[in-house]
Design a protein around this motif. Structure first.
Motif, PDB file in Angstrom:
ATOM      1  N   ASP A  51       9.852  23.224   8.666  1.00 18.25           N
ATOM      2  CA  ASP A  51       9.963  22.838   7.255  1.00 18.25           C
ATOM      3  C   ASP A  51       8.632  23.100   6.553  1.00 18.25           C
ATOM      4  OD1 ASP A  51       9.948  21.325   4.824  1.00 18.25           O
ATOM      5  OD2 ASP A  51      11.516  20.026   5.636  1.00 18.25           O
ATOM      6  N   PRO A  52       8.582  24.016   5.587  1.00 18.77           N
ATOM      7  CA  PRO A  52       7.303  24.371   4.957  1.00 18.77           C
ATOM      8  C   PRO A  52       6.598  23.190   4.272  1.00 18.77           C
ATOM      9  CG  PRO A  52       9.079  25.819   4.175  1.00 18.77           C
ATOM     10  CD  PRO A  52       9.692  24.808   5.065  1.00 18.77           C
ATOM     11  N   VAL A  53       7.350  22.333   3.591  1.00 21.23           N
ATOM     12  CA  VAL A  53       6.737  21.194   2.893  1.00 21.23           C
ATOM     13  C   VAL A  53       6.196  20.193   3.914  1.00 21.23           C
ATOM     14  CG1 VAL A  53       7.171  19.260   1.314  1.00 21.23           C
ATOM     15  CG2 VAL A  53       8.210  21.493   0.866  1.00 21.23           C
ATOM     16  N   ALA A  54       6.993  19.886   4.941  1.00 22.44           N
ATOM     17  CA  ALA A  54       6.564  18.945   5.980  1.00 22.44           C
ATOM     18  C   ALA A  54       5.367  19.495   6.749  1.00 22.44           C
ATOM     19  CB  ALA A  54       7.718  18.642   6.927  1.00 22.44           C
ATOM     20  N   HIS A  55       5.388  20.794   7.051  1.00 21.83           N
ATOM     21  CA  HIS A  55       4.278  21.432   7.777  1.00 21.83           C
ATOM     22  C   HIS A  55       2.981  21.334   6.980  1.00 21.83           C
ATOM     23  CE1 HIS A  55       2.175  24.219  10.384  1.00 21.83           C
ATOM     24  NE2 HIS A  55       1.885  24.988   9.337  1.00 21.83           N
ATOM     25  N   LYS A  56       3.064  21.593   5.693  1.00 21.13           N
ATOM     26  CA  LYS A  56       1.873  21.509   4.835  1.00 21.13           C
ATOM     27  C   LYS A  56       1.325  20.075   4.831  1.00 21.13           C
ATOM     28  CE  LYS A  56       0.355  22.438   0.127  1.00 21.13           C
ATOM     29  NZ  LYS A  56       0.752  22.867  -1.212  1.00 21.13           N
ATOM     30  N   GLU A  57       2.210  19.082   4.765  1.00 20.12           N
ATOM     31  CA  GLU A  57       1.779  17.671   4.785  1.00 20.12           C
ATOM     32  C   GLU A  57       1.161  17.313   6.130  1.00 20.12           C
ATOM     33  OE1 GLU A  57       1.149  13.774   3.323  1.00 20.12           O
ATOM     34  OE2 GLU A  57       1.431  15.723   2.360  1.00 20.12           O
ATOM     35  N   PHE A  58       1.735  17.816   7.226  1.00 19.14           N
ATOM     36  CA  PHE A  58       1.191  17.542   8.561  1.00 19.14           C
ATOM     37  C   PHE A  58      -0.234  18.069   8.678  1.00 19.14           C
ATOM     38  CE2 PHE A  58       0.272  18.428  12.962  1.00 19.14           C
ATOM     39  CZ  PHE A  58       0.682  17.263  13.593  1.00 19.14           C
ATOM     40  N   LEU A  59      -0.449  19.295   8.214  1.00 25.67           N
ATOM     41  CA  LEU A  59      -1.794  19.877   8.281  1.00 25.67           C
ATOM     42  C   LEU A  59      -2.788  19.067   7.446  1.00 25.67           C
ATOM     43  CD1 LEU A  59      -0.930  23.683   8.100  1.00 25.67           C
ATOM     44  CD2 LEU A  59      -1.540  22.323  10.122  1.00 25.67           C
ATOM     45  N   ARG A  60      -2.342  18.580   6.301  1.00 23.05           N
ATOM     46  CA  ARG A  60      -3.207  17.756   5.448  1.00 23.05           C
ATOM     47  C   ARG A  60      -3.578  16.455   6.165  1.00 23.05           C
ATOM     48  NH1 ARG A  60      -3.294  13.607   1.710  1.00 23.05           N
ATOM     49  NH2 ARG A  60      -1.216  12.905   2.260  1.00 23.05           N
ATOM     50  N   LEU A  61      -2.592  15.801   6.771  1.00 19.39           N
ATOM     51  CA  LEU A  61      -2.857  14.553   7.485  1.00 19.39           C
ATOM     52  C   LEU A  61      -3.741  14.781   8.704  1.00 19.39           C
ATOM     53  CD1 LEU A  61       0.617  12.776   7.320  1.00 19.39           C
ATOM     54  CD2 LEU A  61      -1.447  12.238   6.023  1.00 19.39           C
ATOM     55  N   LYS A  62      -3.530  15.873   9.392  1.00 19.41           N
ATOM     56  CA  LYS A  62      -4.347  16.168  10.574  1.00 19.41           C
ATOM     57  C   LYS A  62      -5.815  16.289  10.197  1.00 19.41           C
ATOM     58  CE  LYS A  62      -4.199  18.734  14.795  1.00 19.41           C
ATOM     59  NZ  LYS A  62      -3.340  19.460  15.686  1.00 19.41           N
ATOM     60  N   ARG A  63      -6.079  16.948   9.056  1.00 23.85           N
ATOM     61  CA  ARG A  63      -7.474  17.051   8.577  1.00 23.85           C
ATOM     62  C   ARG A  63      -8.022  15.661   8.233  1.00 23.85           C
ATOM     63  NH1 ARG A  63      -5.523  21.069   5.400  1.00 23.85           N
ATOM     64  NH2 ARG A  63      -5.667  19.751   3.550  1.00 23.85           N
ATOM     65  N   TYR A  82       6.979  10.819   8.747  1.00 25.80           N
ATOM     66  CA  TYR A  82       6.428  10.738   7.393  1.00 25.80           C
ATOM     67  C   TYR A  82       6.435  12.115   6.727  1.00 25.80           C
ATOM     68  CZ  TYR A  82       3.130  10.248   3.581  1.00 25.80           C
ATOM     69  OH  TYR A  82       2.553  10.268   2.342  1.00 25.80           O
ATOM     70  N   CYS A  83       6.026  13.132   7.472  1.00 26.07           N
ATOM     71  CA  CYS A  83       6.000  14.497   6.923  1.00 26.07           C
ATOM     72  C   CYS A  83       7.405  14.956   6.536  1.00 26.07           C
ATOM     73  CB  CYS A  83       5.388  15.459   7.936  1.00 26.07           C
ATOM     74  SG  CYS A  83       3.643  15.149   8.249  1.00 26.07           S
ATOM     75  N   LEU A  84       8.390  14.659   7.380  1.00 23.01           N
ATOM     76  CA  LEU A  84       9.766  15.008   7.050  1.00 23.01           C
ATOM     77  C   LEU A  84      10.247  14.225   5.833  1.00 23.01           C
ATOM     78  CD1 LEU A  84      11.261  15.264  10.640  1.00 23.01           C
ATOM     79  CD2 LEU A  84      10.865  17.148   9.032  1.00 23.01           C
ATOM     80  N   MET A  85       9.775  12.984   5.719  1.00 20.36           N
ATOM     81  CA  MET A  85      10.152  12.165   4.564  1.00 20.36           C
ATOM     82  C   MET A  85       9.566  12.737   3.272  1.00 20.36           C
ATOM     83  SD  MET A  85      11.848   9.567   3.908  1.00 20.36           S
ATOM     84  CE  MET A  85      12.105   8.305   2.735  1.00 20.36           C
TER      85      MET A  85
END
Length: 176
Positions: A51-63, A82-85
């Motif tokens: 999921d492109p939106v969830a993936h982008k959020e995951f990378l942001r949270l990881k940082r 949370y990212c999927l949400m």
């Protein structure tokens, strides 16, 4: 009304121990905080990667979580959820916006009412999912704040025998 969540020991020390906690309390809390940390890192789930939106959020949270020691492998599921949400929220918001745009094309009152009904259903669904997720996170201690709140504020005190307990124990020892 719930009290304020407890602060991690590192934050208490940085602030200068305004609450005047004793060294024993701080050491006790720090020991329990460390016991909640596994030392593993959280990983992205396949569903989040797709999921492109969830993936982008995951990378942001990881940082953001890179230097926070209390967020680790235990938090993997909740972070992915949370990212999927976030992605679901985005999709629902887009759907609601599309429905609102379609109102211009509605010629009859019945068509408008149907569109408004769909908007209301989507909004209600989104709010219910968010509320359920927040409650689950707190109940299962799946987020760092919930785990920190679970740490007892004060170390257990040494139980001192009351004068009556001392008397009764001496009396019992003399009876045998």
């Amino acid at each position: 009304m719930a009290g304020r969540p407890s602060k991690p020991v590192q934050l208490i020390k940085l602030e200068g121990n305004k609450d005047r906690r004793t060294k024993a309390e701080l050491e006790y809390r720090e020991k329990f905080e460390k016991s909640l940390y596994t030392g593993t890192t959280f990983k992205e789930s396949p569903a989040v990667k797709e999921d492109p939106v969830a993936h982008k959020e995951f990378l942001r949270l990881k940082r953001l979580y890179k230097n926070i020691q209390y967020v680790d492998g235990l938090d993997e599921q909740i972070i992915n959820r949370y990212c999927l949400m976030v992605s679901q929220e985005s999709a629902l918001a887009d759907a609601i916006a599309d429905l609102k745009d379609s109102l211009k094309d509605c010629e009859s009152v019945e068509e408008r009412m149907l569109v408004y009904d769909n908007i209301a259903k989507l909004s209600t669904k989104l709010e219910k999912v968010r509320d359920m997720l927040l409650k689950l996170e707190d109940r299962l201690f799946l987020n760092p704040t919930a785990r920190i709140k679970a740490i007892p504020k004060k170390p257990p005190e040494d139980k001192k025998e009351s004068p009556m307990e001392k008397f009764l124990s001496r009396r019992g020892a003399n009876a045998t």
